[in-house]
Write an enzyme that holds these catalytic residues in place. Structure first.
Site, PDB file in Angstrom:
ATOM      1  N   ARG A  47      -9.782  -9.911   3.453  1.00 49.27           N
ATOM      2  CA  ARG A  47      -9.533  -8.553   2.966  1.00 49.27           C
ATOM      3  C   ARG A  47     -10.805  -7.701   3.006  1.00 49.27           C
ATOM      4  NH1 ARG A  47      -6.540  -6.617  -2.514  1.00 49.27           N
ATOM      5  NH2 ARG A  47      -7.372  -4.521  -2.493  1.00 49.27           N
TER       6      ARG A  47
ATOM      7  N   LEU B 225      -1.057   4.730  -0.947  1.00 50.41           N
ATOM      8  CA  LEU B 225      -1.513   3.940   0.192  1.00 50.41           C
ATOM      9  C   LEU B 225      -2.531   2.902  -0.256  1.00 50.41           C
ATOM     10  CD1 LEU B 225      -1.955   6.754   2.853  1.00 50.41           C
ATOM     11  CD2 LEU B 225       0.086   5.477   2.223  1.00 50.41           C
ATOM     12  N   HIS B 226      -2.547   1.794   0.458  1.00 46.77           N
ATOM     13  CA  HIS B 226      -3.508   0.741   0.166  1.00 46.77           C
ATOM     14  C   HIS B 226      -4.742   0.977   1.018  1.00 46.77           C
ATOM     15  CE1 HIS B 226      -5.096  -3.256  -0.540  1.00 46.77           C
ATOM     16  NE2 HIS B 226      -4.149  -3.439  -1.432  1.00 46.77           N
ATOM     17  N   ASP B 227      -5.924   0.669   0.481  1.00 49.04           N
ATOM     18  CA  ASP B 227      -7.099   0.915   1.313  1.00 49.04           C
ATOM     19  C   ASP B 227      -7.283  -0.152   2.398  1.00 49.04           C
ATOM     20  OD1 ASP B 227      -7.882  -1.044  -0.387  1.00 49.04           O
ATOM     21  OD2 ASP B 227      -9.426   0.117  -1.414  1.00 49.04           O
ATOM     22  N   ALA B 228      -6.483  -1.225   2.344  1.00 47.80           N
ATOM     23  CA  ALA B 228      -6.647  -2.270   3.359  1.00 47.80           C
ATOM     24  C   ALA B 228      -5.394  -2.528   4.207  1.00 47.80           C
ATOM     25  CB  ALA B 228      -7.084  -3.582   2.695  1.00 47.80           C
TER      26      ALA B 228
END
Lengths: 381, 397
Positions: A47, B225-228
């Site tokens: 990640r 939104l997800h940062d990844a």
């Protein structure tokens, strides 16, 4: 060496955030945490963002752990993990319900070789109920819990909280459950199994609305950053950002108006008492903004704080790093990591005067870094 | 087996208003003695919502506890508290910094009476630093710890999270630290003072944002939104919004197969790059003809995390929450059944429903608890009634 969990060994069969958060805290308390990873490694290792090829997210929540790489999908690997479980005090896992029974590593199997084990499970929805096998993610669970419905402005879309409360709070709840089980074992000699779910944990934090609903048959709609019962209680614009102010009594309101030189507001019939202020909330927000807009956020918060009124400056992550309160309370800790170099870690909020926790005893491990060492120590290699 | 791991543990609960630590102690089997002001009691008794004039919030947070009244500013009150400390395992308080010390009831004083005592303090900002004497409120803590900066659409104002996260996190952390110290005291005989604050507790969950900062990113809010990962969003559909959380390429491929989509962006990097420009629009169109439940079922069958964005009412009425006994009724001795939230830690090999007993009337356990303390001070059984009456008269209890 005066850590509370010195001599306690934890078998960590978790992956991702929730379980890692729980076992990180056990490591902070001095336990030897043995993180079992398959050859692919914990998914958190991939990640982003990365520093020198190492995941900063992984490094943050896997401090104070040893990594042992074992393919537990093979019968030989499973047998090794079971032998390790026989020599541990605590086992923490966050597999989907039933998966560890398939692998022969469920509570019954471990209890058979280690009757005193404390066996903790964290799942998305719980080991029981119609959704127990539903695919899990913090976003989905937060959506289903009602927490998103409570967040954001009135009349607008539901809003996702910016951090994973489902994972973090369930990790803390499991930690709490383990602490109580350890105490119970010290008294009775008996181990136990325990389980927590992310959905239960988020729902638990929404207690006020459950009671509201049970009495009134309805839930007051969300109202962004403004409270629905008390005013002024919300965020307001400052010269350089936003400031949260919480005025919760008539005395505080008069004091506030005096402090910021706005006595006319205290005398204004539209704002005479809390009921009037709630009834004229839109106008109050405009008037408050005229006052707070003349201040820098930190200066206003200092004025409020020194006068026993509740206020907080809205901070970005960059501001948090050097926040004087965060630094003073060791919530930002500077350390170095063998791969990443300089690294900021988040400290522990649990401050024990005689047996302080240590968040920098061991840096987050590389995959399989301790396989040989741990297997030898346990007499398995 | 419904294990009560804290059975036999005696807690003196001096907290006001902010009570989850002791609620949890009570829920998990401890004997919690709530020490309240004579006359008015803890202000939580005046905290909304109300049913028939009784605070339901208090019915919840004080469930299973005992109540005594004690004026801690009076010499007699202090002596009675010290007598109670002799037989207590834990004391919890959340007064302003220095209050207990000023009353001569600080940890140093009490640990001389009972060296194994675990003294837990809940504070606003911690025991040091420029803000140590400031009072806190949930929204101020959410602002100052970065939670708000992280929540909301990037182009809009930051948003608070709509429940009291600071109270829950700090109380559970404090309870955990107390029980760890209790475990230590059980093994070594050594008690200690432990503390947790609202500020530090909320700060502790900012790890993923601090992690990103380590890599040179100032991780601010990104809406849903997800940062990844992508797609990771809530999307409008026929009857509301659906949450979709794709975090692996395999999930995306399964999603495409289930919904008959061409898999044009097979890697997470491609999906992140194309998400706002094209993919989000395509998904919105796909979902516009479907209900939340249709989307949920299809995704579940494909092994993709998705689900309805439920209203609070829908969540309260959901089958999973009911199956987990998360809304048990507490039968209160004044107003009958009130719905509250359940427990999150389940012990034992099988899942069992919990039962909870009523919150106490103000001072209802004075005779038992204060009576025992007075006996400890040497009051003879025959003099007990008159001594108690005297203390009531003087406003001590």
């Amino acid at each position: 060496m005066n850590a509370i969990l010195n001599g306690i060994r934890v078998l960590d069969l978790t992956e991702g955030l929730a379980g890692a958060y729980c076992t990180m805290n056990l490591g902070d308390y001095g336990a030897e945490v043995i993180k079992i990873e398959s050859p692919a490694g914990d998914c958190s290792r991939a990640r982003g963002p990365m520093k020198n090829g190492f995941s900063a997210f992984f490094a943050g929540v896997n401090r104070n752990k040893k990594s042992v790489c074992i393919d537990y999908t093979t019968s030989e690997g499973r047998a090794t993990v079971l032998k390790m479980a026989a020599k541990c005090d605590i086992l923490v896992e966050n597999f989907a319900p039933g998966r560890l029974a398939e692998l022969g590593l469920d509570y019954a199997a471990v209890k058979a070789v280690n009757p005193g084990i404390i066996y903790a499970s964290i799942t998305g929805y719980g080991q029981t109920g119609p959704l127990k096998d539903h695919p899990v993610d913090d976003l989905v669970i937060t959506a289903m819990s009602g927490m998103m419905d409570r967040t954001g402005r009135r009349g607008e879309d539901p809003m996702m909280p910016g951090v994973d409360f489902g994972c973090t709070y369930s990790g803390v709840a499991a930690l709490s459950g383990i602490a109580m089980a350890l105490y119970n074992k010290a008294v009775t000699g008996e181990g136990t199994r325990l389980e927590v779910s992310m959905l239960d944990c988020i729902f638990y934090m929404l207690e006020l609305f459950v009671m509201d609903y049970s009495i009134n048959g309805t839930v007051t709609p969300k109202n962004g950053n403004q409270d629905t019962e008390v005013a002024p209680l919300g965020t307001f614009s400052a010269k350089d950002g936003h400031v949260a102010i919480a005025i919760s009594s008539e005395g505080q309101w008069k004091k506030f108006c005096g402090l910021v030189g706005a006595e006319q507001l205290a005398d204004d019939p539209r704002f005479a008492d809390n009921a009037a202020r709630i009834a004229h909330l839109d106008e109050l927000i405009v008037e408050m903004g005229k006052i707070t807009g003349q201040w820098k956020k930190d200066e206003l918060v200092t004025l409020l704080g020194e006068n026993k009124l509740a206020g907080g400056a809205l901070k970005s992550v960059a501001e948090l790093i050097d926040d004087p309160q965060a630094r003073a309370t060791d919530m930002i800790v500077e350390t170095t990591h063998p791969v990443m170099g300089d690294l900021y870690l988040v400290g522990s909020p649990m401050k024990l005067s005689k047996t302080p926790v240590n968040v920098t005893a061991l840096p987050a491990p590389s995959l399989g870094q301790h396989t040989e060492e741990v297997l030898k120590e346990l007499g398995l290699a | 087996m419904n294990l009560k791991p804290l059975k036999g543990v005696r807690v003196l609960d001096l907290t006001t208003i902010n009570p989850f630590t002791d609620t949890e102690f009570s829920d998990y089997g401890a004997e919690v003695i709530k020490v309240e002001r004579p006359g008015s009691g803890d202000s939580i008794r005046d905290y909304p919502p109300f049913k028939d004039g009784v605070s339901v919030y208090h019915c919840y947070t004080d469930r299973g506890k005992k109540s005594i009244t004690l004026n801690l500013r009076s010499d007699e009150g202090k002596e009675i508290l010290k007598e109670l400390v002799k037989n207590a395992d834990i004391l919890v308080e959340n007064f302003k910094a220095g209050t207990m010390e000023k009353m001569g009831l600080g940890y140093e004083e009490l640990s001389r009476i009972n060296p194994a005592l675990v003294y837990g303090k809940l504070s606003s900002y911690g025991n040091t630093g420029p803000q140590k004497n400031y009072i806190a409120y949930d929204i101020a803590v959410q602002a100052q710890t970065g939670i708000m900066d992280a929540t909301g659409q990037p182009e809009d104002e930051p948003s608070r999270v709509g429940c009291y996260v600071s109270d829950h996190l700090s109380c559970t952390y404090l309870g955990t630290a107390i029980v760890m110290a209790l475990y230590h005291a059980k093994k070594t005989g050594e008690g200690q003072r432990v503390e947790a604050s609202m500020f530090e507790s909320v700060f502790s969950v900012m790890g993923e944002k601090i992690a990103a900062y380590n890599c040179g990113k100032n991780a601010s809010r990104t809406g849903h939104l997800h940062d990844a990962f992508a797609p990771y969003d809530i999307l409008p559909c026929k009857d509301g919004y659906a949450a979709l959380a794709v975090t692996t390429d395999a999930q995306w491929s399964a999603f495409c197969a289930a919904f008959g989509l061409e898999n044009r962006y097979s890697t997470n990097d491609e999906r992140r790059e194309k998400y706002l420009s094209t993919l989000r629009g395509e998904l919105t169109e796909l979902f516009s003809g479907m209900t939340r439940n249709e989307i949920d079922s299809k995704c579940a069958a494909a092994g993709v995390p998705a689900g309805p964005v439920s209203t609070m009412e829908e969540a309260i009425n959901s089958d999973q929450i009911k199956a987990r006994c998360m809304e048990p009724a507490v039968t209160d001795q004044r107003i009958g059944d009130v719905l509250t939230v359940g427990k999150v830690i389940h012990y034992g090999e099988t899942f069992e429903a919990d039962s909870f007993t009523t919150a106490p009337l103000l001072g209802q356990d004075n005779a038992e608890i204060i009576g025992a303390a007075l006996a400890g001070q040497g009051v003879a059984p025959n003099d007990m009634q008159s001594r108690m009456a005297e203390l009531v008269e003087q406003g001590v209890i």
